[in-house]
Write an enzyme that holds these catalytic residues in place. Structure first.
Site, PDB file in Angstrom:
ATOM      1  N   ASP A 102       0.865  -1.179   0.000  1.00 46.09           N
ATOM      2  CA  ASP A 102       0.000   0.000   0.000  1.00 46.09           C
ATOM      3  C   ASP A 102       0.903   1.230   0.000  1.00 46.09           C
ATOM      4  OD1 ASP A 102      -1.646   2.133   0.596  1.00 46.09           O
ATOM      5  OD2 ASP A 102      -2.817   1.051   2.111  1.00 46.09           O
ATOM      6  N   ILE A 103       0.893   1.980  -1.092  1.00 44.71           N
ATOM      7  CA  ILE A 103       1.796   3.144  -1.168  1.00 44.71           C
ATOM      8  C   ILE A 103       1.310   4.312  -0.307  1.00 44.71           C
ATOM      9  CG2 ILE A 103       2.853   2.624  -3.415  1.00 44.71           C
ATOM     10  CD1 ILE A 103       0.829   4.858  -4.491  1.00 44.71           C
TER      11      ILE A 103
ATOM     12  N   ASN B 265       0.978   6.223 -11.004  1.00 45.41           N
ATOM     13  CA  ASN B 265      -0.310   6.021 -11.685  1.00 45.41           C
ATOM     14  C   ASN B 265      -1.434   5.624 -10.732  1.00 45.41           C
ATOM     15  OD1 ASN B 265      -2.172   5.137 -13.994  1.00 45.41           O
ATOM     16  ND2 ASN B 265      -1.757   3.171 -12.985  1.00 45.41           N
TER      17      ASN B 265
ATOM     18  N   TYR C 280     -11.363  15.282  -5.880  1.00 42.98           N
ATOM     19  CA  TYR C 280     -10.534  14.637  -6.915  1.00 42.98           C
ATOM     20  C   TYR C 280      -9.727  15.698  -7.669  1.00 42.98           C
ATOM     21  CZ  TYR C 280      -9.257  11.689 -10.881  1.00 42.98           C
ATOM     22  OH  TYR C 280      -8.562  11.002 -11.841  1.00 42.98           O
TER      23      TYR C 280
ATOM     24  N   LYS D  41      -5.629  16.284  -8.169  1.00 42.81           N
ATOM     25  CA  LYS D  41      -4.955  16.266  -9.478  1.00 42.81           C
ATOM     26  C   LYS D  41      -4.374  17.636  -9.831  1.00 42.81           C
ATOM     27  CE  LYS D  41      -5.636  11.886 -10.344  1.00 42.81           C
ATOM     28  NZ  LYS D  41      -4.518  10.918 -10.466  1.00 42.81           N
TER      29      LYS D  41
ATOM     30  N   ALA E  34      -8.891  18.647  -6.703  1.00 43.01           N
ATOM     31  CA  ALA E  34      -7.868  19.233  -5.823  1.00 43.01           C
ATOM     32  C   ALA E  34      -6.626  18.347  -5.803  1.00 43.01           C
ATOM     33  CB  ALA E  34      -8.426  19.416  -4.412  1.00 43.01           C
TER      34      ALA E  34
END
Ligand SMILES: NC(=O)c1ccc[n+]([C@@H]2O[C@H](COP(=O)([O-])OP(=O)(O)OC[C@H]3O[C@@H](n4cnc5c(N)ncnc54)[C@H](OP(=O)(O)O)[C@@H]3O)[C@@H](O)[C@H]2O)c1
Length: 266
Positions: free
Chosen positions: A68-69, A93, A158, A162, A160
């Site tokens: 889990d990153i 990604n 979302y 990106k 915010a």
């Protein structure tokens, strides 16, 4: 501008087993890259590994890492394996969808979206940067979105994340100018993957959003990586819309009434 030669590349790809990640992994493998495929689910990563075309090369070039990153242990695991593999390309990604009126989103979800889409790419990039800087040519490619330059009703959190990822990419690109590390931002438009819930699909249909198949998006990602360019957004109307929005965002506000009305009720 120096491009990336994929046949000599050693790549970390997060979100590898996802809708865009899997065709990207297959395309990178076919291009001759060494791959470290990262995701949370070992089973999905193993299935992806099996789907790599044996005609396209030797699968021993590929490794998987189920972590889990969004956790310090996940970041550290990727860092140490990437160092051993002399990784020179990091593709951030992995991402989490977020849709709905702000009041309908719960706190845990908002924190997880910001962690997955923004904090994790920042921490992973920071962790891998010393290793990347030791390579003759390196790249960090951040998978953002058209919504990282043009924010729509229903995508407050979302967008915010990106927009944030784009700001991170732009600043780091300028910070690392003159070094061997390229920093790139990739902005797909709606892509036909499981990322989009039935509610998002209904909204997209109602608002006439253009979409792309994931294989097309994966091919465009490889083109961006090979080119070394700073940014690439997909979709012709979207490319113009993001430019106009950059110049005069308030002038576009009235254009999104249809989107507002297409939102599910809170
Ligand atoms: N689909 C679209 O319409 C669209 C449009 C523009 C941009 N994008 C962006 O493109 C990227 C990929 O999207 P997609 O459509 O391929 O979505 P997807 O099919 O849901 O795949 C997302 C991947 O991210 C991984 N992931 C999520 N949280 C993680 C974590 N904490 N640690 C490790 N891996 C994690 C998931 O892996 P596991 O669940 O296997 O762990 C999954 O494979 C995202 O950044 C997204 O924001 C998508």
């Amino acid at each position: 501008m120096m491009g990336m030669k994929l046949e000599h590349a050693s790549v970390v790809l997060t979100g590898a087993a996802g809708g865009i990640g899997a065709p990207t992994a297959r395309a990178l493998f076919a291009a001759g890259a060494r791959l470290l495929l990262v995701g949370r689910h070992a089973g999905r990563l193993a299935a992806l590994m099996r789907s790599l075309d044996p005609q396209a090369g030797d699968r021993s070039r590929v490794d998987v890492l189920a972590v889990d990153i969004g956790t310090p242990a996940g970041i550290e695991a990727v860092r140490s394996v990437a160092l051993a593999r002399h990784v020179n390309v990091l593709i951030n990604n992995a991402g989490l969808a977020s849709f709905g009126r702000l009041g309908a989103l719960d706190e845990a979800h908002i924190l997880q979206a910001v962690t997955t889409n923004l904090v994790a790419p920042m921490l992973l990039t920071r962790a891998l940067l010393p290793g990347l800087q030791d390579q003759p040519a390196a790249a960090v490619l951040n998978v953002g979105s058209v919504l990282g330059r043009l924010a729509l009703p229903g995508f407050s959190v979302y967008s915010a994340t990106k927009f944030g990822l784009r700001g991170f990419s732009e600043a780091l690109r300028r910070e690392l100018a003159g070094t061997k590390v390229r920093v790139q931002y990739f902005g797909p438009r709606v892509t036909q993957t499981g990322f989009n819930s039935p509610e998002v699909e209904a909204y997209n249909q109602e608002t006439g959003a253009g979409t792309d198949p994931p294989e097309v998006v994966a091919a465009a990602l490889l083109t961006l990586l090979r080119s070394g360019a700073a940014e690439r957004f997909l979709g012709v109307p979207e490319k113009y819309a993001v430019r106009v929005n950059g110049l005069a965002p308030a002038a576009l506000d009235a254009a999104f009434k249809r989107h507002r009305l297409a939102l599910p009720d809170a």
